[in-house]
Write a protein that holds these residues in place. Structure first.
Motif, PDB file in Angstrom:
ATOM      1  N   HIS A 114       0.808  -1.216   0.000  1.00  0.00           N
ATOM      2  CA  HIS A 114       0.000   0.000   0.000  1.00  0.00           C
ATOM      3  C   HIS A 114       0.844   1.271   0.000  1.00  0.00           C
ATOM      4  O   HIS A 114       0.318   2.361   0.212  1.00  0.00           O
ATOM      5  CB  HIS A 114      -0.943  -0.003   1.208  1.00  0.00           C
ATOM      6  N   GLY A 142      -3.663   4.313  -6.112  1.00  0.00           N
ATOM      7  CA  GLY A 142      -4.306   5.604  -6.263  1.00  0.00           C
ATOM      8  C   GLY A 142      -3.600   6.594  -7.157  1.00  0.00           C
ATOM      9  O   GLY A 142      -3.992   7.759  -7.218  1.00  0.00           O
ATOM     10  N   GLN A 272     -13.930   8.502   0.855  1.00  0.00           N
ATOM     11  CA  GLN A 272     -12.569   8.984   1.041  1.00  0.00           C
ATOM     12  C   GLN A 272     -11.795   8.848  -0.264  1.00  0.00           C
ATOM     13  O   GLN A 272     -11.788   7.778  -0.878  1.00  0.00           O
ATOM     14  CB  GLN A 272     -11.848   8.208   2.140  1.00  0.00           C
ATOM     15  N   HIS A 284      -8.402   7.240  -6.657  1.00  0.00           N
ATOM     16  CA  HIS A 284      -9.309   6.203  -6.185  1.00  0.00           C
ATOM     17  C   HIS A 284     -10.317   6.792  -5.209  1.00  0.00           C
ATOM     18  O   HIS A 284      -9.988   7.695  -4.436  1.00  0.00           O
ATOM     19  CB  HIS A 284      -8.537   5.076  -5.506  1.00  0.00           C
ATOM     20  N   HIS A 286     -12.747   5.562  -2.189  1.00  0.00           N
ATOM     21  CA  HIS A 286     -13.063   4.486  -1.256  1.00  0.00           C
ATOM     22  C   HIS A 286     -14.428   4.741  -0.642  1.00  0.00           C
ATOM     23  O   HIS A 286     -14.729   5.862  -0.199  1.00  0.00           O
ATOM     24  CB  HIS A 286     -12.003   4.406  -0.163  1.00  0.00           C
ATOM     25  N   ARG A 315     -12.763  -4.953  -4.371  1.00  0.00           N
ATOM     26  CA  ARG A 315     -12.998  -5.223  -2.954  1.00  0.00           C
ATOM     27  C   ARG A 315     -11.804  -4.736  -2.137  1.00  0.00           C
ATOM     28  O   ARG A 315     -10.661  -4.916  -2.521  1.00  0.00           O
ATOM     29  CB  ARG A 315     -13.202  -6.717  -2.720  1.00  0.00           C
ATOM     30  N   SER A 316     -12.079  -4.145  -1.003  1.00  0.00           N
ATOM     31  CA  SER A 316     -11.014  -3.708  -0.097  1.00  0.00           C
ATOM     32  C   SER A 316     -10.674  -4.840   0.856  1.00  0.00           C
ATOM     33  O   SER A 316     -11.347  -5.877   0.904  1.00  0.00           O
ATOM     34  CB  SER A 316     -11.471  -2.482   0.692  1.00  0.00           C
ATOM     35  N   SER A 321     -16.163  -2.540   2.748  1.00  0.00           N
ATOM     36  CA  SER A 321     -15.782  -1.355   1.988  1.00  0.00           C
ATOM     37  C   SER A 321     -15.239  -1.765   0.624  1.00  0.00           C
ATOM     38  O   SER A 321     -14.944  -2.938   0.379  1.00  0.00           O
ATOM     39  CB  SER A 321     -14.736  -0.543   2.748  1.00  0.00           C
ATOM     40  N   CYS A 322     -15.130  -0.790  -0.272  1.00  0.00           N
ATOM     41  CA  CYS A 322     -14.658  -1.053  -1.622  1.00  0.00           C
ATOM     42  C   CYS A 322     -14.112   0.240  -2.207  1.00  0.00           C
ATOM     43  O   CYS A 322     -14.136   1.293  -1.560  1.00  0.00           O
ATOM     44  CB  CYS A 322     -15.788  -1.607  -2.496  1.00  0.00           C
ATOM     45  N   LYS A 323     -13.620   0.160  -3.423  1.00  0.00           N
ATOM     46  CA  LYS A 323     -13.096   1.358  -4.079  1.00  0.00           C
ATOM     47  C   LYS A 323     -13.290   1.251  -5.576  1.00  0.00           C
ATOM     48  O   LYS A 323     -13.410   0.158  -6.144  1.00  0.00           O
ATOM     49  CB  LYS A 323     -11.618   1.565  -3.750  1.00  0.00           C
ATOM     50  N   GLU A 325     -12.126   3.661  -9.386  1.00  0.00           N
ATOM     51  CA  GLU A 325     -11.138   4.586  -9.926  1.00  0.00           C
ATOM     52  C   GLU A 325     -11.797   5.590 -10.862  1.00  0.00           C
ATOM     53  O   GLU A 325     -12.702   5.232 -11.628  1.00  0.00           O
ATOM     54  CB  GLU A 325     -10.084   3.789 -10.690  1.00  0.00           C
TER      55      GLU A 325
END
Length: 352
Positions: A114, A142, A272, A284, A286, A315-316, A321-323, A325
């Motif tokens: 990360h 990101g 976020q 990205h 979130h 999937r995070s 949670s997820c994200k 782009e």
């Protein structure tokens, strides 16, 4: 839309307003005779080599082929089969170990999943490597970019250790405004550079690999060995030139718009943006929501509003949670920040 492990770079599009010209119309407007078609690929190769300040450049059908060839040549030159890159590098995550299975290479994964690679990460490598691949920007986290001084220090490390430096510059076009330096000045740090003709340039497909004359000639041999001859690829070349002419000059504008849009989205509860602020037109988003619910409600919202804010959800680590782009480009010209805010806000209300 579908849930997938890959966050594809999808520019915001709308069926209600602005539509970029069809590729066939762009090609028709730019192709005036048979000579212009025949010269399209070598003309683009010369143009990219000059833009990057390299001796030569070769066109490839895909970036995947181009970068594996680059790593193969660097390994062959040094007699070392080990290459190094970030754990979330495209070559590691999406190419089914092609560098290993096709080219007989092994990898050292450098840095944390990360975070960006640091000089300290490089100094911790305790085995010989042929090449270091650095992605500018690091898309999977990101679109982060290292500070210029850190980037220079990392490339200096490769020189000191006899290691080739290669840039995954698929999104170099988007990264350049952050550094405020020319493409050639950025590329000069690296022995070899790969750039994409689509993504930020919105071309059809295709990539270019740039470096010294001997390297590029060797790359052309490997390209043909792998079935990637580009003799008939004039449509990709001409579409790529259109991106260089029309979109490359707008990258600072796209970055500014991305930063403004990110600020608007960050104000929505449960949302976020990473990074904050964006360093490129790519960032990205979130969401504190389950990915399957996000996709379900995004589809309904798209059908009602005509907006498609993203293509796929990743999937995070947290299952709740997820994200997704966002990349700001010309497809956002006739979409307001308020429309995107309302779309994502409604999505959070429905799915969060």
């Amino acid at each position: 839309m579908a849930i997938n492990g890959d966050v594809r770079s999808v520019s915001i599009a709308t069926t209600r307003k602005h539509r970029p010209a069809r590729v066939v119309d762009l090609l028709r407007a730019r192709v005036t005779d048979e000579e212009s078609k025949a010269d399209a690929v070598p003309r683009l190769e010369r143009r990219i080599a000059d833009l990057l300040g390299k001796a030569d450049a070769a066109m490839f059908p895909t970036g995947t082929m181009a970068q594996q060839v680059a790593m193969r040549i660097h390994a062959d030159r040094r007699g070392v089969r080990m290459i190094a890159f970030h754990p979330r590098c495209h070559m590691e995550v999406y190419e089914h170990k092609g560098y290993e299975i096709v080219h007989g290479l092994s990898s050292v994964l450098v840095g944390e999943r990360h975070s960006l690679i640091t000089l300290a990460d490089l100094e911790a490598i305790n085995q010989p490597i042929a090449a270091l691949l650095l992605e500018l920007p690091q898309r999977e986290i990101g679109g982060l970019l290292p500070a210029w001084e850190e980037l220079v220090a990392q490339v200096d490390w490769t020189r000191e250790h006899g290691v080739a430096s290669h840039m995954d510059g698929a999104r170099l076009w988007e990264a350049q405004p952050y550094y405020g330096r020319s493409h050639a000045e950025i590329a000069a740090l690296f022995d070899t550079v790969y750039v994409s003709l689509y993504k930020g340039l919105l071309g059809i497909s295709g990539a270019l690999l740039a470096g010294d004359k001997d390297f590029v000639e060797h790359a052309r041999i490997w390209r043909n060995r792998l079935g990637g001859n580009t003799a008939a690829s004039w449509p990709m070349a001409i579409a790529g030139e259109r991106g260089l002419d029309d979109l490359l000059p707008r990258m600072p504008e796209f970055l500014s718009r991305a930063q403004t849009l990110a600020g608007v989205l960050n104000a929505i509860p449960g949302v976020q943006v990473v990074p904050d602020p964006p360093q490129t037109p790519l960032f990205h988003v979130h969401l504190a929501a389950q990915p399957d619910r996000v996709m379900q409600h995004a589809k309904l919202l798209s059908e009602r509003t005509g907006l498609r804010v993203f293509g796929q959800v990743q999937r995070s680590d947290n299952p709740l949670s997820c994200k997704f782009e966002i990349t700001v480009t010309e497809q956002l010209d006739d979409v307001t920040d308020a429309e995107v805010r309302d779309f994502v806000g409604e999505l959070m209300l429905a799915a969060g």
